[in-house]
Write a protein that holds these residues in place. Structure first.
Motif, PDB file in Angstrom:
ATOM      1  N   LYS A 199       0.844  -1.208   0.000  1.00  0.00           N
ATOM      2  CA  LYS A 199       0.000   0.000   0.000  1.00  0.00           C
ATOM      3  C   LYS A 199       0.881   1.262   0.000  1.00  0.00           C
ATOM      4  CE  LYS A 199      -2.665   1.284   3.461  1.00  0.00           C
ATOM      5  NZ  LYS A 199      -2.860   0.680   4.740  1.00  0.00           N
ATOM      6  N   GLU A 200       1.971   1.218   0.763  1.00  0.00           N
ATOM      7  CA  GLU A 200       2.840   2.397   0.860  1.00  0.00           C
ATOM      8  C   GLU A 200       3.540   2.651  -0.478  1.00  0.00           C
ATOM      9  OE1 GLU A 200       4.259   2.318   5.502  1.00  0.00           O
ATOM     10  OE2 GLU A 200       5.138   0.806   4.170  1.00  0.00           O
ATOM     11  N   LYS A 201       3.989   1.559  -1.096  1.00  0.00           N
ATOM     12  CA  LYS A 201       4.684   1.692  -2.382  1.00  0.00           C
ATOM     13  C   LYS A 201       3.716   2.244  -3.444  1.00  0.00           C
ATOM     14  CE  LYS A 201       7.429  -1.030  -5.582  1.00  0.00           C
ATOM     15  NZ  LYS A 201       7.936  -2.332  -5.919  1.00  0.00           N
ATOM     16  N   GLU A 202       2.471   1.746  -3.379  1.00  0.00           N
ATOM     17  CA  GLU A 202       1.427   2.196  -4.305  1.00  0.00           C
ATOM     18  C   GLU A 202       1.139   3.680  -4.173  1.00  0.00           C
ATOM     19  OE1 GLU A 202      -0.049   0.860  -7.070  1.00  0.00           O
ATOM     20  OE2 GLU A 202       1.820   0.061  -6.315  1.00  0.00           O
ATOM     21  N   GLU A 203       0.945   4.113  -2.935  1.00  0.00           N
ATOM     22  CA  GLU A 203       0.651   5.522  -2.667  1.00  0.00           C
ATOM     23  C   GLU A 203       1.740   6.410  -3.269  1.00  0.00           C
ATOM     24  OE1 GLU A 203      -1.891   7.458  -1.249  1.00  0.00           O
ATOM     25  OE2 GLU A 203      -2.815   5.534  -1.783  1.00  0.00           O
ATOM     26  N   LEU A 204       2.973   5.974  -3.043  1.00  0.00           N
ATOM     27  CA  LEU A 204       4.112   6.746  -3.522  1.00  0.00           C
ATOM     28  C   LEU A 204       4.091   6.835  -5.055  1.00  0.00           C
ATOM     29  CD1 LEU A 204       6.724   8.223  -2.831  1.00  0.00           C
ATOM     30  CD2 LEU A 204       7.908   6.035  -2.824  1.00  0.00           C
ATOM     31  N   THR A 205       3.850   5.693  -5.708  1.00  0.00           N
ATOM     32  CA  THR A 205       3.817   5.661  -7.181  1.00  0.00           C
ATOM     33  C   THR A 205       2.685   6.549  -7.704  1.00  0.00           C
ATOM     34  OG1 THR A 205       4.499   3.359  -6.975  1.00  0.00           O
ATOM     35  CG2 THR A 205       3.893   4.089  -9.152  1.00  0.00           C
ATOM     36  N   LYS A 206       1.520   6.460  -7.055  1.00  0.00           N
ATOM     37  CA  LYS A 206       0.356   7.263  -7.460  1.00  0.00           C
ATOM     38  C   LYS A 206       0.659   8.747  -7.359  1.00  0.00           C
ATOM     39  CE  LYS A 206      -4.062   5.105  -6.657  1.00  0.00           C
ATOM     40  NZ  LYS A 206      -4.570   4.452  -5.479  1.00  0.00           N
ATOM     41  N   THR A 207       1.262   9.151  -6.231  1.00  0.00           N
ATOM     42  CA  THR A 207       1.573  10.561  -6.029  1.00  0.00           C
ATOM     43  C   THR A 207       2.537  11.043  -7.111  1.00  0.00           C
ATOM     44  OG1 THR A 207       1.371  10.148  -3.667  1.00  0.00           O
ATOM     45  CG2 THR A 207       2.341  12.241  -4.304  1.00  0.00           C
TER      46      THR A 207
END
Length: 504
Positions: A164-172
């Motif tokens: 989830k953390e990696k995803e959030e970062l990629t999305k941002t």
């Protein structure tokens, strides 16, 4: 006679047809000999000493795996592939049985990455692939099938980072306009399997990767984030990208932990001599086939580039100027002051877009050399980017087509008094995987008349564009007639654009 639109659609279909996974795999791979069988990959021989295993991940991998299993027969001991959610059902519904595995297949299929985003299912598949790779010996052969979309299907964040953390970062990062290359560098740095990780885990087994490229220039370390290729990027590159988009000070603690535990100086390059990476399909192959088809249909055909990239608005401007130049040529005005002005504009635009390997001066010379009598077809491929400002629904191909239509409409409106060189024009842009953004369309086909016709129906193209709502526009306009809807194609080599022009 067929219309320009029908011609454009047939070019797109032939381009996609030639990069079908099974076709490419069979062109590249053979198994020969019984005693000590050998796997022949594009002429290179790999002895099958003991067991042959297969893993794969990506949008086109199911069809590749089906063809591989047919070629490998009983030599294949076991396989695991990660493919997009729902793809087996979609292919079944579309009657594409040849892309599905047989009922008694030795290959386990895991579906995940809904909407092309990593999810718990994709994570489970990646863990299974990791486990298989770690158990291999020096006498084993691991065949790896890779295609676009593989990045989302092979998520294995370095602990303690959570998916989830990696995803959030990629999305941002994506929302701030980071290019796909930049996203991949960050993903890779935070991953166990990407950036050569899978190949390192499979050592000492022989690893042979068959790759369907969906990245400009076919860089091995970028396609699906390069799980079997040495990474050409360091943790420094990752930090630079995070700094560029102002994210260094808002990272999750787990990401900080992983980044700070990396050795600061680049470590010695690892030895990847046990790996052989082979590109078996690419955008260039697809464009070459479209060109053959266009020439059969009677067009003077030029390929602009297989590396078109940049913001859709700038790329749309590039296409409109090229179209203008061709129309001026048809009217015998290509060498006059108007033609010179357009050429100057084009050179400036291409310099801005920094399209790798494009020699525009040479292309314009070739364009001048085309006879004024036959219709012209310009083909290109690559992947553009959209800066999201609105909340609409669309994809980069639909938005590009709509922007080209708007710009051509404006150009024609500006020359009402004396239209130089009346031309019939059709522009197509489509994703070869059959999906454009979060929509069921692959892209769209447009003409300069579209904007005026839309206004008569009370649809304001500019308003749709400023809300990034191209799909909604095309759905509402003339019953969706201009949408390019192919369904899933089972392959993926980026996007294809075709410009068809004939004098009226």
């Amino acid at each position: 006679s067929m219309s320009l639109r029908e011609h454009a659609l047939s070019l797109f279909r032939s381009a996609v047809g030639t990069v079908q996974p099974a076709l490419m795999l069979k062109r590249a791979v053979k198994l020969q000999g019984d005693g000590c069988p050998q796997l022949l990959v594009k002429g290179r021989a790999f002895p099958v000493k003991r067991d042959l295993y297969l893993v794969g991940f990506g949008k086109a991998v199911l069809g590749m795996a089906a063809a591989a299993e047919e070629i490998l027969g009983d030599h294949l001991v076991r396989g695991i592939i990660n493919v997009p959610l729902g793809i087996q059902e979609s292919l079944r519904r579309a009657g594409m049985q040849e892309m599905l595995l047989k009922s008694r297949s030795k290959i386990q299929v895991i579906e995940g990455a809904k909407n092309n985003l990593p999810d718990p299912e994709a994570l489970r598949g990646a863990a299974a692939i990791q486990e298989l790779a770690e158990g291999l010996t020096a006498d084993d052969l691991l065949l790896v099938l890779i295609s676009g979309g593989g990045s989302a299907l092979l998520p294995a964040p370095i602990p303690p980072i959570l998916l989830k953390e990696k995803e959030e970062l990629t999305k941002t990062l994506a929302s701030r306009g980071a290019a796909i290359q930049e996203l991949n560098i960050v993903r890779k740095t935070l991953s166990l399997l990407k950036g050569g990780g899978l190949a390192r885990l499979a050592y000492p087994a022989q690893v042979v990767s068959l790759i369907l490229s969906d990245v400009i220039g076919d860089p091995l370390d970028i396609i699906a984030s390069g799980p079997t290729a040495a990474s050409s990027h360091s943790v420094q590159d990752c930090l630079q990208i995070l700094a560029k988009y102002n994210l260094l000070h808002s990272l999750p603690r787990s990401v900080e932990t992983v980044l700070s535990s990396y050795p600061t100086r680049p470590t010695a390059p690892e030895d990847y001599s046990h790996v052989c990476n082979v590109i078996i399909g690419s955008n260039t192959l697809a464009l070459d086939e479209a060109k053959r088809q266009a020439e059969r249909l009677g067009y003077s055909t030029l390929i602009l580039s297989a590396a078109i990239r940049g913001a859709v608005a700038r790329v749309a401007a590039l296409y409109c100027r090229l179209i203008r130049l061709v129309c001026l040529g048809f009217a015998g005005l290509g060498e006059g002051p108007l033609g010179e002005e357009v050429r100057g504009n084009l050179l400036q635009l291409t310099a801005e877009l920094e399209i790798p390997g494009l020699n525009l001066a040479e292309f314009l010379r070739a364009l001048r050399g085309l006879g004024p009598e036959s219709p012209v077809c310009i083909l290109a491929g690559g992947e553009t980017t959209v800066q999201l400002q609105g909340t609409g629904k669309g994809g980069r191909n639909q938005e590009l087509a709509l922007r080209v239509a708007l710009e051509l409409h404006r150009a024609q409106a500006a020359q009402v008094s004396s239209p130089p060189g009346r031309c019939e024009i059709v522009f197509l842009s489509g994703g070869t995987d059959g999906q454009d953004g979060p929509t069921e369309a692959a892209g769209a086909v447009c003409s300069p008349e579209l904007v005026g016709e839309a206004l008569q129906e009370g649809l304001d193209v500019e308003a749709f564009l400023s809300n990034n709502d191209s799909y909604t526009f095309f759905s509402q306009f003339q019953g969706g007639h201009h949408l390019l809807v192919t369904g899933l194609t089972g392959t993926n080599v980026m996007d294809i654009q075709a410009v068809l022009i004939r004098a009226m």
